[in-house]
Enzyme design. Structure first.
Site, PDB file in Angstrom:
ATOM      1  N   ASP A 181       0.774  -1.234   0.000  1.00 42.19           N
ATOM      2  CA  ASP A 181       0.000   0.000   0.000  1.00 42.19           C
ATOM      3  C   ASP A 181       0.810   1.291   0.000  1.00 42.19           C
ATOM      4  O   ASP A 181       0.633   2.146  -0.859  1.00 42.19           O
ATOM      5  CB  ASP A 181      -0.940   0.023   1.203  1.00 42.19           C
ATOM      6  N   GLU A 416       0.753  -9.143  11.722  1.00 43.29           N
ATOM      7  CA  GLU A 416       0.658  -8.680  10.333  1.00 43.29           C
ATOM      8  C   GLU A 416       2.053  -8.485   9.749  1.00 43.29           C
ATOM      9  O   GLU A 416       2.341  -8.909   8.630  1.00 43.29           O
ATOM     10  CB  GLU A 416      -0.134  -7.371  10.314  1.00 43.29           C
TER      11      GLU A 416
END
Length: 446
Positions: A181, A416
């Site tokens: 991202d 994550e």
């Protein structure tokens, strides 16, 4: 597992299965509790790889649910929304896909895509089913036959719509499509975006991390939402989006996955007697493998993205530079990529907690060890690199990645991403694809 690992493989496997159960929504898996309550496209593929190690039918259900969201064009959207959760931003209402003619009306989804790792997941499901035999094998082979045309349509859409010039490089229209991202890869393209009026927004992602600096800032997020508004303004029409959107980049890592996955899907086509489609897919694999190879920077040996609107290469010291390793290729190219990955700027960088590649090289001025795609280590990505190394015949690299990954994941946090020097878990915990990566690394050892 190394004798110094904090837990054994049996305990790690049990904990990973529990993490997946925590995220299980019945017919699909949320990416993580609280922070990511919906299904993400490439997350689902890695989740299915892990699930196949313990429950082949449930792995099949995961990919069936994703494929049910496929648009009539062939695109597979990057988010499939869970009807029972409104705790995520931007949610379905913000995407504006209710007016997109190609979206199946019964499924709420976003309007962009993510890398096509799905055929690799199907291959894992078929392999696990055949290893288990009986009903698992029957279900896996039936799923392959039933779903093949959907995966084929997905690859054709990417090749036709996102590489119309046949460059062998997939064009993306948002940094979110890359899956990386806020990577330094996109600093240039985003710097050139001057957003118009963006509807007011309240973010939720920063509420679920201990330090908001781990996430993209509000200025970045405004640009992300501006691109969504631009695409929604033309109802996500493929051709019109290309004409209006302020972000058009040929993504080399996405393209490397396209090359690898097309080759895998070709082999699956052979399995079910689809010879002409297998030939077509091998042609796509060659096209994108050659496209990836054409981007390699002769100075650094790393692959590069290409900014279409600026007409220039994007050369960054990020893990995307190892796209040729994922795509596959000649022995000389693969050896050079292996040497770089093991070298002093990556897995061999001094002081790393585990010899695993950070998302951005610590040698780069853009490196930020705690910030999302600007430095932390991502476990799922190491699994992909390990898979590619094994396919390429680089068994030593595979074993290094596997050993270090199992050591990292033995904290049972299934985070994550991880701080590369301290090994601190960052982002959301009990991330589904991190738990799935643990199960696949363990394999049949437990």
């Amino acid at each position: 597992m190394n004798p110094q690992t904090r837990v054994g493989v049996t305990e790690l496997r049990r904990a990973a299965i529990e993490a997946l159960k925590l995220n299980d929504l019945g017919t699909m898996t949320s990416a993580a509790p609280n922070l990511y309550p919906h299904m993400w496209s490439w997350d689902a593929a890695f989740v299915a790889i892990g699930l196949a190690r313990c429950d082949v039918p449930r792995a099949i259900t995961e990919l069936r649910s994703l494929l049910a969201a496929q648009w009539s064009t062939g695109m597979i959207p990057h988010i499939v929304f869970n009807e029972n959760s409104a705790g995520y931003f931007p949610g379905f209402d913000r995407w504006g896909t209710e007016s997109a003619k190609a979206r199946p009306s019964a499924v709420k989804s976003s309007g962009i895509c993510q890398p096509p790792v799905h055929a690799i997941a199907v291959r894992h499901i078929v392999d696990r089913g055949r290893e288990n035999g009986g009903k698992d094998q029957e279900a896996a082979e039936s799923f392959l036959r039933d779903s093949f045309d959907g995966w084929l349509a997905w690859h054709r859409w990417l090749a036709d719509v996102r590489d119309p010039d046949g460059a062998g490089l997939i064009e993306i229209h948002h940094g979110w499509e890359s899956g990386f991202d806020n990577s330094p890869r996109w600093d240039g393209p985003y710097a050139r975006i001057n957003p118009g009026t963006v509807e007011p927004f309240t973010r939720r992602d920063t509420l679920h991390v201990a330090d908001a600096s781990e996430r993209p800032d509000d200025a970045e997020y405004t640009k992300y939402l501006w691109l969504v508004q631009q695409m929604a303004s033309v109802n996500y029409d493929d051709k019109a989006m290309q004409d209006v959107v302020d972000f058009r980049v040929r993504d080399v890592f996405f393209s490397g996955i396209m090359a690898a996955s097309s080759d895998v899907l070709a082999a699956l086509a052979d399995d079910i007697g689809r010879a002409s489609e297998a030939e077509e897919l091998r042609g796509l694999s060659r096209r994108f493998r050659d496209g990836v190879a054409s981007t390699v920077d002769p100075r650094t040996g790393l692959a590069r993205d290409y900014d279409v609107l600026a007409g220039e290469w994007i050369a960054t010291d990020t893990v995307s530079g190892f796209a040729p390793l994922v795509a596959g290729g000649g022995a000389q190219s693969l050896a050079a990529q292996r040497a770089l990955l093991l070298g002093p700027d990556w897995m061999g960088y001094p002081g790393l907690r585990f010899p695993l590649p950070p998302s951005t090289s610590p040698s780069s001025p853009a490196f930020r060890p705690r910030t999302y795609w600007r430095g932390p280590v991502w476990p799922f990505l190491n699994l992909l690199l390990g898979w590619a190394a094994q396919r390429n015949g680089q068994g030593d690299l595979y074993e290094m990645l596997r050993t270090a990954s199992l050591e990292q994941l033995a904290d049972l946090k299934f985070s994550e991403y991880y701080e590369p020097f301290t090994g601190e878990p960052l982002g959301s915990l009990n991330q589904a694809w991190t738990a799935a990566a643990a199960l696949e690394w363990i394999g049949s050892d437990a």
